[in-house]
Design an enzyme around this catalytic site. Structure first.
Site, short mmCIF file in Angstrom:
data_model
loop_
_atom_site.label_atom_id
_atom_site.label_comp_id
_atom_site.label_asym_id
_atom_site.label_seq_id
_atom_site.Cartn_x
_atom_site.Cartn_y
_atom_site.Cartn_z
N ASP A 45 0.68 -1.52 0.27
CA ASP A 45 -0.06 -0.20 0.31
C ASP A 45 0.68 1.44 0.21
OD1 ASP A 45 1.01 -0.48 2.10
OD2 ASP A 45 -0.92 0.27 3.62
N SER A 46 2.26 0.94 0.24
CA SER A 46 3.23 2.52 -0.61
C SER A 46 2.60 2.40 -1.64
CB SER A 46 4.13 1.64 -0.29
OG SER A 46 4.88 0.45 -0.85
N ASP A 84 -1.10 -6.11 -0.41
CA ASP A 84 -1.71 -5.31 0.17
C ASP A 84 -3.49 -5.14 0.82
OD1 ASP A 84 0.75 -5.28 1.93
OD2 ASP A 84 1.15 -2.97 2.03
N LYS A 114 -1.47 -9.42 2.09
CA LYS A 114 -0.82 -8.82 3.94
C LYS A 114 -1.11 -7.68 4.58
CE LYS A 114 3.60 -6.23 3.32
NZ LYS A 114 2.74 -4.94 4.82
N GLU A 116 -1.21 -5.22 8.22
CA GLU A 116 -0.53 -4.88 9.61
C GLU A 116 -0.88 -5.12 10.90
OE1 GLU A 116 -0.38 -0.54 8.61
OE2 GLU A 116 1.56 -1.32 7.15
N GLU A 183 9.55 -4.14 9.82
CA GLU A 183 9.93 -3.22 9.94
C GLU A 183 10.80 -1.59 10.41
OE1 GLU A 183 6.77 -0.92 7.03
OE2 GLU A 183 8.05 0.68 7.07
O1 KIV Z 1 3.66 -0.86 1.18
C1 KIV Z 1 5.12 -1.30 1.69
O2 KIV Z 1 5.68 -1.27 0.58
C2 KIV Z 1 5.21 -2.56 2.58
C3 KIV Z 1 6.78 -2.41 2.62
C4 KIV Z 1 7.07 -1.60 3.72
C5 KIV Z 1 6.79 -4.14 3.35
O3 KIV Z 1 4.65 -3.24 3.50
#
Ligand code: KIV
Length: 266
Positions: A45-46, A84, A114, A116, A183
């Site tokens: 989600d980055s 994510d 994934k 959090e 992280e």
């Molecule tokens: O969203 C993302 O890029 C991440 C990484 C920082 C592991 O979750």
């Protein structure tokens, strides 16, 4: 080229082979990383801040993420694709987490989900893995909670923090997670967690003793101006693009491009 499957990560951990993961958000980038032998592609989600220009990952929605995850999945011949779930799409209940995960899996073709958190989302993780969906955890600095955490801060300092993080990691493992991202966790704590867990740990800013490493590809390949201290720049893609674009502008202006070799005759 053999497709990477979920059981390969446990095998890599047991034989001490490091797992490689990079973020990817689009088809050509995912193709390049897949061909280079990256084991896991993370549609993180980055992409909210890195690709869509948001201030953080918080505003990103599930509907916005799905087309990116679909593009990456189409490009991945070998790599295992993890997508994510964004903030707001799983926290409310196990039912919400399962619905969002099924939607992501069906529409994107990703291999795993994934999201959090630790003990606070363990019921969601259990429901997702019970639905037959592979799940990867994410502990330490969790960007979706950056408002609650008081910004980007290193996690895991002190014995009490270790105990908390271990309880979270064990809850994820118990709920069926196949791996967990750590992280911005201090290296000695990340090492102890990696030793304590049966499932692999994938570190980002967590030292060299995790079972694998993950980086945001724009940081790792030198796109953009922000370079976190824990990331290494392995290429200068931003510089190459800037130089290429400047050469294009110059040649079009001077009429050097297109020449006869780029032109169709009658
Ligand atoms: O969203 C993302 O890029 C991440 C990484 C920082 C592991 O979750």
């Amino acid at each position: 080229m053999k497709k990477v499957r979920i059981h390969h990560f446990a095998e890599m951990k047991s034989r001490g082979e490091k797992i490689t993961m990079l973020t990817a958000y689009d088809y050509p980038t995912a193709q390049a990383f897949d061909a280079a032998g990256v084991d896991m592609l993370l549609v993180g989600d980055s992409l909210g801040d890195n690709i869509l220009g948001y201030d953080s990952t918080v505003p990103l929605t599930l509907d916005e993420m799905i087309p990116f995850a679909r593009a990456v999945s189409r490009a991945a011949n070998r790599a295992f694709v993890v997508a994510d779930l964004p903030f707001g799409s799983y926290e409310v209940s196990p039912e919400q987490a399962v619905e969002s995960s099924i939607r992501m899996m069906k529409l994107s073709g990703a291999n795993a989900i994934k999201f959090e958190g630790g003990r606070r989302i363990a019921r969601q993780v259990k429901a997702v893995t019970d639905a037959g969906i592979p799940f990867c955890g994410h502990l330490g600095f969790t960007p979706q909670s950056e408002n609650a955490l008081g910004g980007r801060r290193i996690q895991g300092r002190g014995e009490a923090a270790y105990e908390e993080m271990l309880a979270d990691a064990l809850a994820l493992q118990e709920a069926g997670a196949f791996a967990v991202v750590l992280e911005m966790v201090v290296a000695p704590i990340a090492k102890r967690l990696s030793e304590a867990l049966d499932i692999p740990t994938i570190g980002i800013g967590a030292g060299s003793d995790t079972d694998g490493q993950v980086l945001v590809w724009l940081d790792a390949m030198g796109v953009g101006d922000w370079h976190p201290s824990f990331s290494k720049q392995f290429a200068s893609v931003g510089e190459a693009m800037k130089n290429g674009a400047a050469a294009y502008v110059s040649e079009v202006k001077s009429t050097e491009f297109p020449d006869a070799t780029h032109t169709f005759d009658e």
